[in-house]
Scaffold this motif. Structure first.
Motif, PDB file in Angstrom:
ATOM      1  N   THR A  44      -0.715   6.553  -8.393  1.00  0.00           N
ATOM      2  CA  THR A  44       0.366   5.588  -8.157  1.00  0.00           C
ATOM      3  C   THR A  44       0.987   5.162  -9.477  1.00  0.00           C
ATOM      4  O   THR A  44       2.212   5.086  -9.607  1.00  0.00           O
ATOM      5  CB  THR A  44      -0.174   4.365  -7.398  1.00  0.00           C
ATOM      6  OG1 THR A  44      -0.822   4.793  -6.199  1.00  0.00           O
ATOM      7  CG2 THR A  44       0.940   3.394  -7.049  1.00  0.00           C
ATOM      8  N   ALA A  45       0.146   4.886 -10.470  1.00  0.00           N
ATOM      9  CA  ALA A  45       0.654   4.485 -11.781  1.00  0.00           C
ATOM     10  C   ALA A  45       1.501   5.592 -12.406  1.00  0.00           C
ATOM     11  O   ALA A  45       2.586   5.340 -12.954  1.00  0.00           O
ATOM     12  CB  ALA A  45      -0.518   4.136 -12.698  1.00  0.00           C
ATOM     13  N   ALA A  72       7.664   5.850  -1.036  1.00  0.00           N
ATOM     14  CA  ALA A  72       7.767   4.392  -1.119  1.00  0.00           C
ATOM     15  C   ALA A  72       8.681   3.959  -2.249  1.00  0.00           C
ATOM     16  O   ALA A  72       9.515   3.059  -2.083  1.00  0.00           O
ATOM     17  CB  ALA A  72       6.375   3.798  -1.304  1.00  0.00           C
ATOM     18  N   ILE A  73       8.541   4.579  -3.415  1.00  0.00           N
ATOM     19  CA  ILE A  73       9.370   4.201  -4.561  1.00  0.00           C
ATOM     20  C   ILE A  73      10.840   4.472  -4.270  1.00  0.00           C
ATOM     21  O   ILE A  73      11.719   3.645  -4.582  1.00  0.00           O
ATOM     22  CB  ILE A  73       8.901   4.926  -5.835  1.00  0.00           C
ATOM     23  CG1 ILE A  73       7.544   4.366  -6.287  1.00  0.00           C
ATOM     24  CG2 ILE A  73       9.933   4.799  -6.958  1.00  0.00           C
ATOM     25  CD1 ILE A  73       6.908   5.126  -7.437  1.00  0.00           C
ATOM     26  N   ALA A  74      11.136   5.618  -3.662  1.00  0.00           N
ATOM     27  CA  ALA A  74      12.528   5.922  -3.315  1.00  0.00           C
ATOM     28  C   ALA A  74      13.095   4.854  -2.389  1.00  0.00           C
ATOM     29  O   ALA A  74      14.214   4.354  -2.596  1.00  0.00           O
ATOM     30  CB  ALA A  74      12.614   7.304  -2.655  1.00  0.00           C
ATOM     31  N   GLU A  75      12.333   4.493  -1.379  1.00  0.00           N
ATOM     32  CA  GLU A  75      12.800   3.469  -0.434  1.00  0.00           C
ATOM     33  C   GLU A  75      12.966   2.116  -1.121  1.00  0.00           C
ATOM     34  O   GLU A  75      13.954   1.402  -0.891  1.00  0.00           O
ATOM     35  CB  GLU A  75      11.813   3.349   0.726  1.00  0.00           C
ATOM     36  CG  GLU A  75      12.207   2.295   1.744  1.00  0.00           C
ATOM     37  CD  GLU A  75      11.256   2.178   2.916  1.00  0.00           C
ATOM     38  OE1 GLU A  75      11.465   1.270   3.748  1.00  0.00           O
ATOM     39  OE2 GLU A  75      10.299   2.980   3.013  1.00  0.00           O
ATOM     40  N   HIS A 115       0.910  -1.149   0.000  1.00  0.00           N
ATOM     41  CA  HIS A 115       0.000   0.000   0.000  1.00  0.00           C
ATOM     42  C   HIS A 115       0.953   1.204   0.000  1.00  0.00           C
ATOM     43  O   HIS A 115       1.223   1.793   1.051  1.00  0.00           O
ATOM     44  CB  HIS A 115      -0.893   0.003   1.231  1.00  0.00           C
ATOM     45  CG  HIS A 115      -1.602  -1.300   1.478  1.00  0.00           C
ATOM     46  ND1 HIS A 115      -2.663  -1.720   0.714  1.00  0.00           N
ATOM     47  CD2 HIS A 115      -1.387  -2.278   2.398  1.00  0.00           C
ATOM     48  CE1 HIS A 115      -3.086  -2.904   1.166  1.00  0.00           C
ATOM     49  NE2 HIS A 115      -2.320  -3.263   2.187  1.00  0.00           N
ATOM     50  N   ALA A 116       1.490   1.528  -1.163  1.00  0.00           N
ATOM     51  CA  ALA A 116       2.673   2.383  -1.246  1.00  0.00           C
ATOM     52  C   ALA A 116       2.497   3.719  -0.545  1.00  0.00           C
ATOM     53  O   ALA A 116       3.356   4.141   0.248  1.00  0.00           O
ATOM     54  CB  ALA A 116       3.064   2.592  -2.712  1.00  0.00           C
ATOM     55  N   SER A 117       1.399   4.406  -0.797  1.00  0.00           N
ATOM     56  CA  SER A 117       1.284   5.761  -0.251  1.00  0.00           C
ATOM     57  C   SER A 117       1.045   5.767   1.252  1.00  0.00           C
ATOM     58  O   SER A 117       1.219   6.804   1.901  1.00  0.00           O
ATOM     59  CB  SER A 117       0.184   6.544  -0.968  1.00  0.00           C
ATOM     60  OG  SER A 117      -1.008   5.821  -1.030  1.00  0.00           O
ATOM     61  N   MET A 118       0.711   4.624   1.847  1.00  0.00           N
ATOM     62  CA  MET A 118       0.586   4.551   3.299  1.00  0.00           C
ATOM     63  C   MET A 118       1.935   4.676   4.000  1.00  0.00           C
ATOM     64  O   MET A 118       1.995   4.727   5.232  1.00  0.00           O
ATOM     65  CB  MET A 118      -0.094   3.249   3.715  1.00  0.00           C
ATOM     66  CG  MET A 118      -1.575   3.197   3.391  1.00  0.00           C
ATOM     67  SD  MET A 118      -2.375   1.683   3.996  1.00  0.00           S
ATOM     68  CE  MET A 118      -2.528   2.087   5.751  1.00  0.00           C
ATOM     69  N   GLY A 136       2.080  -2.604   3.761  1.00  0.00           N
ATOM     70  CA  GLY A 136       2.393  -1.180   3.811  1.00  0.00           C
ATOM     71  C   GLY A 136       3.368  -0.855   4.924  1.00  0.00           C
ATOM     72  O   GLY A 136       3.462  -1.570   5.931  1.00  0.00           O
ATOM     73  N   ALA A 137       4.093   0.247   4.764  1.00  0.00           N
ATOM     74  CA  ALA A 137       5.054   0.662   5.787  1.00  0.00           C
ATOM     75  C   ALA A 137       4.371   1.130   7.064  1.00  0.00           C
ATOM     76  O   ALA A 137       5.024   1.303   8.086  1.00  0.00           O
ATOM     77  CB  ALA A 137       5.953   1.780   5.251  1.00  0.00           C
ATOM     78  N   ALA A 138       3.046   1.310   7.024  1.00  0.00           N
ATOM     79  CA  ALA A 138       2.328   1.655   8.247  1.00  0.00           C
ATOM     80  C   ALA A 138       2.251   0.470   9.199  1.00  0.00           C
ATOM     81  O   ALA A 138       2.020   0.643  10.391  1.00  0.00           O
ATOM     82  CB  ALA A 138       0.927   2.146   7.910  1.00  0.00           C
ATOM     83  N   SER A 139       2.444  -0.743   8.695  1.00  0.00           N
ATOM     84  CA  SER A 139       2.324  -1.929   9.552  1.00  0.00           C
ATOM     85  C   SER A 139       3.547  -2.818   9.471  1.00  0.00           C
ATOM     86  O   SER A 139       3.489  -3.985   9.855  1.00  0.00           O
ATOM     87  CB  SER A 139       1.081  -2.740   9.152  1.00  0.00           C
ATOM     88  OG  SER A 139       1.199  -3.232   7.836  1.00  0.00           O
ATOM     89  N   ASN A 140       4.683  -2.291   9.031  1.00  0.00           N
ATOM     90  CA  ASN A 140       5.833  -3.178   8.851  1.00  0.00           C
ATOM     91  C   ASN A 140       7.054  -2.853   9.721  1.00  0.00           C
ATOM     92  O   ASN A 140       7.470  -3.748  10.463  1.00  0.00           O
ATOM     93  CB  ASN A 140       6.249  -3.207   7.375  1.00  0.00           C
ATOM     94  CG  ASN A 140       7.320  -4.246   7.107  1.00  0.00           C
ATOM     95  OD1 ASN A 140       8.377  -4.242   7.681  1.00  0.00           O
ATOM     96  ND2 ASN A 140       7.036  -5.180   6.226  1.00  0.00           N
ATOM     97  N   ASN A 141       7.719  -1.780   9.723  1.00  0.00           N
ATOM     98  CA  ASN A 141       7.450  -0.459   9.200  1.00  0.00           C
ATOM     99  C   ASN A 141       8.367  -0.050   8.046  1.00  0.00           C
ATOM    100  O   ASN A 141       8.686   1.133   7.905  1.00  0.00           O
ATOM    101  CB  ASN A 141       7.639   0.571  10.313  1.00  0.00           C
ATOM    102  CG  ASN A 141       6.562   0.533  11.380  1.00  0.00           C
ATOM    103  OD1 ASN A 141       5.805  -0.428  11.505  1.00  0.00           O
ATOM    104  ND2 ASN A 141       6.479   1.559  12.176  1.00  0.00           N
ATOM    105  N   ASP A 142       8.793  -0.989   7.254  1.00  0.00           N
ATOM    106  CA  ASP A 142       9.653  -0.637   6.136  1.00  0.00           C
ATOM    107  C   ASP A 142       9.234  -1.411   4.897  1.00  0.00           C
ATOM    108  O   ASP A 142       8.327  -2.243   4.936  1.00  0.00           O
ATOM    109  CB  ASP A 142      11.137  -0.880   6.474  1.00  0.00           C
ATOM    110  CG  ASP A 142      11.412  -2.326   6.876  1.00  0.00           C
ATOM    111  OD1 ASP A 142      10.882  -3.247   6.215  1.00  0.00           O
ATOM    112  OD2 ASP A 142      12.153  -2.554   7.848  1.00  0.00           O
ATOM    113  N   LEU A 143       9.904  -1.109   3.786  1.00  0.00           N
ATOM    114  CA  LEU A 143       9.642  -1.768   2.511  1.00  0.00           C
ATOM    115  C   LEU A 143      10.907  -2.491   2.057  1.00  0.00           C
ATOM    116  O   LEU A 143      11.324  -2.403   0.916  1.00  0.00           O
ATOM    117  CB  LEU A 143       9.188  -0.736   1.470  1.00  0.00           C
ATOM    118  CG  LEU A 143       7.984   0.122   1.875  1.00  0.00           C
ATOM    119  CD1 LEU A 143       7.713   1.189   0.824  1.00  0.00           C
ATOM    120  CD2 LEU A 143       6.754  -0.737   2.109  1.00  0.00           C
TER     121      LEU A 143
END
Length: 440
Positions: free
Chosen positions: A135-136, A113-116, A70-73, A306-313
């Motif tokens: 997002t696209a 998210a894309i940068a990370e 959920h990239a923008s999260m 999503g990084a809201a629940s991980n907290n990374d990608l």
């Protein structure tokens, strides 16, 4: 022969064939595709390159595929940690989303998210969120491959008012994006508990007609399964099967609650699983029995959530967690070995998304989606087995170079398509807004 790019590396791990590691080889790239893989001394005689990249302390692997995001999260990273799933959602995440989610939120969160992801070696992500057209656009702008989920739920949001509107807007977006080489458009009904039978039946029909995957949270928590059983007399999987959704085009995310019979039944459908080990751990959702699923013949891919629940990608970390959890849950130290973990993060993700003819391995004819990992750091020394070192020791800070379709998106740890100063400024503004609202 003149070519666009030659990458020389100490090791190349193509993933296909399985368990093959080439030493002192070169990857030859032209027009965005891999055209050869051969020993360095032979390559220098056969090819001349516009660009030669010498990476003699590195391993090359296929670009990592983050099969559930959920990239923008990413803008909500760390805002409400250490809470049960439903409390986290109902008291923090959903109220903030209701107020703030719009085009600007999705644009800036997706850029973050894309940068990370690029800096961590991810070359493709499969997303599920509102305003998928934004997002696209950002994915295309920054050169990363993406599955742009055509989200559908029963409830109104800033993007659409009901399930019919979600599907109508999703189909229009699919039509606009269907010729974009970096983009695919799977249907993305959110979860069995947020979408009713009628729109799910429409999605099944449309997915068959358009030959698109269906990407959905399924059996994420014990509460979800018990609640659905009490309401309908069926588990979510039974309901989805009855609606005809379970097929080789179905991507079930999480799947932490599975009986032996459900594993066997799901394997027979040909459906895929996306394992999100770190998000499941953080939210105490349970454990996907990955080794058992793999042994049953199910294709299991990896995602961060999503990084809201991980907290990374961080897909390198996700590989390590998947391998270690696979051993711990099964009680078998040989379960989910390093090569299997790498396959889950690359080729298996491509298979789930239906793009394994384009990417997922360093195979002649596929897109040059390539990641270089440096091993000279003390944390990965001494080095006996590069594949094991990638899965069990390396960090994303050792990713030095990333290419998608032969285009370099990360060069010696520097992003080539994203201005970090501008990004930091935009994210700082969001931090002030969101923090103030969550702490009223």
């Amino acid at each position: 022969m003149q070519v666009d790019l030659i990458i020389e590396a100490r090791w190349i791990i193509p993933v296909e064939p399985e368990s093959v590691i080439h030493e002192n080889h070169s990857l030859i790239v032209n027009d965005g595709k891999i055209i050869d893989l051969l020993p360095q001394h032979t390559a220098r005689h056969q090819y001349q390159a516009h660009t030669l990249r010498e990476l003699h302390n590195h391993a090359l692997i296929p670009g990592l595929i983050n099969c559930h995001t959920h990239a923008s999260m990413t803008l909500l990273r760390g805002i409400a940690d250490d809470l049960p799933l439903m409390e986290w959602l109902q008291k923090h995440i959903w109220p903030l989303e209701q107020k703030w989610v719009g085009e600007a939120f999705v644009r800036d969160g997706t850029d973050l998210a894309i940068a990370e992801m690029i800096r961590g070696g991810t070359t493709c992500f499969n997303d599920m969120y509102f305003f998928p057209e934004i997002t696209a656009h950002q994915a295309i702008k920054h050169g990363i491959r993406a599955g742009i989920g055509l989200i559908a739920i029963d409830f109104p949001s800033a993007w659409a008012e009901d399930s019919d509107a979600y599907l109508e807007k999703g189909l229009a977006l699919h039509e606009r994006l269907r010729h974009e080489p970096l983009i695919t458009t799977p249907f993305a009904p959110h979860a069995p508990y947020t979408i009713s039978d009628e729109p799910l039946s429409k999605i099944r029909m449309l997915a068959d007609e358009l030959d698109l995957p269906v990407h959905m949270h399924v059996h994420e928590t014990r509460h979800e399964v018990d609640e659905q059983r009490q309401k309908t007399g069926q588990t979510p999987l039974q309901r989805l099967d009855e609606l005809g959704l379970l097929s080789p085009a179905f991507i079930a995310v999480h799947m932490t609650q599975l009986s032996d019979a459900e594993i066997d039944d799901y394997a027979r459908t040909g459906g895929h699983i996306v394992h999100c080990p770190e998000s499941n751990l953080k939210l105490a959702s349970g454990f996907c029995p990955v080794a058992q699923c793999l042994n049953a013949g199910i294709n299991v891919a990896l995602g961060t959530d999503g990084a809201a629940s991980n907290n990374d990608l961080d897909m390198l970390a996700e590989m390590r967690s998947a391998a270690l959890l696979g051993k711990g849950v099964s009680g078998d130290a040989s379960a989910v070995p390093a090569m299997t973990a790498l396959q889950m993060a690359t080729l298996n993700g491509a298979k789930a998304l239906g793009i394994d003819q384009q990417t997922g391995s360093l195979t002649i004819g596929k897109a040059a989606d390539v990641v270089a990992i440096e091993f000279s750091e003390v944390e990965t020394q001494p080095l006996y087995h590069p594949l094991s070192q990638i899965v069990y020791s390396a960090s994303r800070n050792q990713v030095t170079d990333v290419w998608v379709g032969g285009r370099q998106l990360l060069k010696q740890r520097q992003l080539t398509t994203i201005n970090l100063s501008d990004l930091h400024e935009r994210i700082g503004i969001w931090r002030e807004r969101l923090y103030a609202d969550d702490n009223k």
